[in-house]
Design a protein around this motif. Structure first.
Motif, PDB file in Angstrom:
ATOM      1  N   SER A   5       7.421   7.833   5.583  1.00  0.00           N
ATOM      2  CA  SER A   5       8.046   6.564   5.996  1.00  0.00           C
ATOM      3  C   SER A   5       6.988   5.477   6.197  1.00  0.00           C
ATOM      4  O   SER A   5       7.171   4.322   5.823  1.00  0.00           O
ATOM      5  N   SER A   6       5.857   5.853   6.803  1.00  0.00           N
ATOM      6  CA  SER A   6       4.779   4.882   7.040  1.00  0.00           C
ATOM      7  C   SER A   6       4.179   4.399   5.728  1.00  0.00           C
ATOM      8  O   SER A   6       3.879   3.215   5.555  1.00  0.00           O
ATOM      9  N   ALA A   7       4.019   5.328   4.761  1.00  0.00           N
ATOM     10  CA  ALA A   7       3.464   4.947   3.458  1.00  0.00           C
ATOM     11  C   ALA A   7       4.404   3.995   2.726  1.00  0.00           C
ATOM     12  O   ALA A   7       3.982   3.014   2.105  1.00  0.00           O
ATOM     13  N   ALA A   8       5.685   4.292   2.811  1.00  0.00           N
ATOM     14  CA  ALA A   8       6.677   3.417   2.151  1.00  0.00           C
ATOM     15  C   ALA A   8       6.662   2.030   2.780  1.00  0.00           C
ATOM     16  O   ALA A   8       6.785   0.997   2.097  1.00  0.00           O
ATOM     17  N   SER A   9       6.489   1.996   4.120  1.00  0.00           N
ATOM     18  CA  SER A   9       6.439   0.707   4.820  1.00  0.00           C
ATOM     19  C   SER A   9       5.218  -0.097   4.397  1.00  0.00           C
ATOM     20  O   SER A   9       5.291  -1.316   4.198  1.00  0.00           O
ATOM     21  N   ASP A  10       4.081   0.623   4.242  1.00  0.00           N
ATOM     22  CA  ASP A  10       2.859  -0.076   3.818  1.00  0.00           C
ATOM     23  C   ASP A  10       3.010  -0.635   2.409  1.00  0.00           C
ATOM     24  O   ASP A  10       2.584  -1.762   2.118  1.00  0.00           O
ATOM     25  N   VAL A  11       3.647   0.145   1.534  1.00  0.00           N
ATOM     26  CA  VAL A  11       3.873  -0.332   0.167  1.00  0.00           C
ATOM     27  C   VAL A  11       4.770  -1.564   0.179  1.00  0.00           C
ATOM     28  O   VAL A  11       4.525  -2.559  -0.527  1.00  0.00           O
ATOM     29  N   TYR A  12       5.802  -1.520   1.015  1.00  0.00           N
ATOM     30  CA  TYR A  12       6.740  -2.652   1.111  1.00  0.00           C
ATOM     31  C   TYR A  12       6.013  -3.901   1.620  1.00  0.00           C
ATOM     32  O   TYR A  12       6.213  -5.020   1.101  1.00  0.00           O
ATOM     33  N   LYS A  13       5.151  -3.698   2.637  1.00  0.00           N
ATOM     34  CA  LYS A  13       4.419  -4.840   3.201  1.00  0.00           C
ATOM     35  C   LYS A  13       3.467  -5.444   2.169  1.00  0.00           C
ATOM     36  O   LYS A  13       3.318  -6.654   2.081  1.00  0.00           O
ATOM     37  N   ARG A  14       2.795  -4.529   1.378  1.00  0.00           N
ATOM     38  CA  ARG A  14       1.885  -5.035   0.357  1.00  0.00           C
ATOM     39  C   ARG A  14       2.642  -5.830  -0.716  1.00  0.00           C
ATOM     40  O   ARG A  14       2.181  -6.861  -1.193  1.00  0.00           O
TER      41      ARG A  14
END
Length: 293
Positions: A5-14
């Motif tokens: 979930s954290s990785a997906a959030s980071d990708v979304y933020k990028r």
């Protein structure tokens, strides 16, 4: 699961950050393009302004040159006509006298037009000098009365100069003020077949003086009130068609009034006469008295 979930959030933020950066780049490019357009527009305006300045300068030089060149032949025509009317070379017949009188009158009108053109050219070129001095209103009215005494030969028309009353001594350009009033009175004489022309002066506001020339003439429709102060403008009327004129007198009067720190006004209605006024300071402001137009 939390790591995913954290990785997906980071990708979304990028992705959001990249979108924001792309929008900023796009806005910056649009802003740069707009700035280049504004700079180009200012450059074009500067070019057009310079062309307009040169055109105005050329027009002023042309008017000034032609006005000076016209004066010599006009003076010769008027002098010869005067000699003929004075019977220096012998008497004239009635018809010859009438024709020579017509020549003299036309030459005088031509001379007036040339003088107006020259003054307008000087104003546009900024070379018309303001020469203020102290004078009494009674003296100005007396000079105008004497000037128009011979011209007001219509028995059905009276030219009245009201007593100026308790007005202060004036400090302004007497000649230019007189020129404005001469233009007003000349127009009134042309377009008032019968009745009265009244010249008056009164103190208004804080040391402002209003000079008015009121007539019982043909009047001017309201839609022409602004236009008559433009160069070469004449009102379309039966009397106007019978009379010659340049349409410069009122335009010049407006310019001269502004040079004296004032303005002109008109009140008129078709068939009900007209009142032309010039409002000027009784004392020309110190910061303008030594300037040129």
């Amino acid at each position: 699961t939390l790591s995913s979930s954290s990785a997906a959030s980071d990708v979304y933020k990028r992705q959001e950050l990249e979108l924001c950066r792309a929008e900023i780049r796009s806005l910056r490019e649009e802003l740069d393009e707009t700035n280049r357009g504004v700079v180009a527009l200012y450059g074009e305006l500067d070019v057009q302004a310079e062309k307009l300045r040169k055109a105005t300068e050329l027009k002023s030089h042309f008017l000034s040159y032609m006005s000076h060149e016209f004066r010599t032949p006009i003076g010769a025509i008027r002098s010869n006509a005067r000699l003929l009317l004075d019977h220096v070379d012998g008497p004239l017949t009635t018809e010859q006298t009438r024709q020579v009188g017509f020549i003299q009158e036309t030459a005088a009108e031509f001379s007036e037009m040339v003088n107006d053109l020259l003054d307008l050219a000087k104003i546009e070129a900024g070379r018309l000098e303001i020469s203020p001095g102290w004078f009494e209103m009674m003296d100005l009215f007396a000079a105008l009365r004497g000037m128009f005494k011979a011209m007001a030969d219509n028995v059905e028309l009276s030219l009245v100069f009201e007593e100026p009353g308790d007005l202060p001594r004036f400090y302004t350009d007497n000649r230019k003020l007189s020129q404005i009033l001469r233009n007003f009175i000349s127009n009134a004489l042309k377009f008032t077949p019968q009745g009265e022309i009244k010249v008056s002066a009164e103190l208004v506001g804080d040391m402002l003086v209003k000079f008015s020339v009121a007539d019982t003439g043909i009047g001017i429709a309201s839609e022409f009130h602004d236009a008559i102060f433009n160069d070469f403008t004449q009102v379309d009327s039966p009397i106007q068609k019978r009379l010659r004129g340049t349409g410069l007198g009122l335009a010049l009067s407006k310019q001269l009034a502004q040079l004296l720190g004032g303005w002109v006004e008109v009140q008129s209605a078709l068939g009900e006469g007209s009142t032309f006024s010039v409002i000027v300071p009784a004392h020309l402001p110190v910061d303008t008295k030594d300037l040129k137009a």
